[in-house]
Design a protein around this motif. Sequence first.
Motif, PDB file in Angstrom:
ATOM      1  N   ASN A 193       0.741 -11.251   1.578  1.00 40.10           N
ATOM      2  CA  ASN A 193       0.056 -10.691   2.753  1.00 40.10           C
ATOM      3  C   ASN A 193       0.209  -9.180   2.900  1.00 40.10           C
ATOM      4  N   GLY A 194       0.105  -8.463   1.801  1.00 41.48           N
ATOM      5  CA  GLY A 194       0.124  -7.003   1.867  1.00 41.48           C
ATOM      6  C   GLY A 194       1.504  -6.374   1.953  1.00 41.48           C
ATOM      7  N   SER A 195       2.555  -7.174   1.844  1.00 42.75           N
ATOM      8  CA  SER A 195       3.892  -6.581   1.856  1.00 42.75           C
ATOM      9  C   SER A 195       4.778  -7.244   0.806  1.00 42.75           C
ATOM     10  N   LYS A 206       0.828  -1.207   0.000  1.00 42.20           N
ATOM     11  CA  LYS A 206       0.000   0.000   0.000  1.00 42.20           C
ATOM     12  C   LYS A 206       0.864   1.259   0.000  1.00 42.20           C
ATOM     13  N   ASN A 207       1.867   1.297   0.876  1.00 43.00           N
ATOM     14  CA  ASN A 207       2.739   2.480   0.943  1.00 43.00           C
ATOM     15  C   ASN A 207       3.589   2.631  -0.318  1.00 43.00           C
TER      16      ASN A 207
END
Length: 141
Positions: free
Chosen positions: A105-107, A58-59
């Motif tokens: 997992n989002g990273s 996301k970042n």
Amino acid sequence: MSEFLMLGWNVAIPEVDIGDDIFVVQDDSGTLRRVQVKTSTSTVRKDGFSAQFNVSVKNLRNISNILVHYVFLVRNHDEWSKPVIIRQDYLIDHFENNQVGSEANGSITFYFSYSKGIVECSGQDFTRYVNDYTDFPKIAH
């Protein structure tokens, strides 16, 4: 932070953590740089050492008008490695087009290896980003 101060830039820690660890500012022009610092402990290898870092998808994908500079530092024995400094858009490009890093997992996990003065990430040469303070030129006060 001390390296940026030595270059003559002002440094501030944001009060609210939404992904930036420090703001680096050139006071007279108002130039602002956003910095995300990632640290890891080394794993000793035959010809050097390695380390892995996790970056939030996301970042990383959250592009704004002021790009983030990622600073990757490895603690190897009793000292820090030279920093790998890479702009957000370059890191995204490496991830999307050069298969650098692995997403889960989002990273995104980035695996760096350091050997004989060469730094690689997922087999891509990242040596050009070592100590790359190009976007932070020394300021004479």
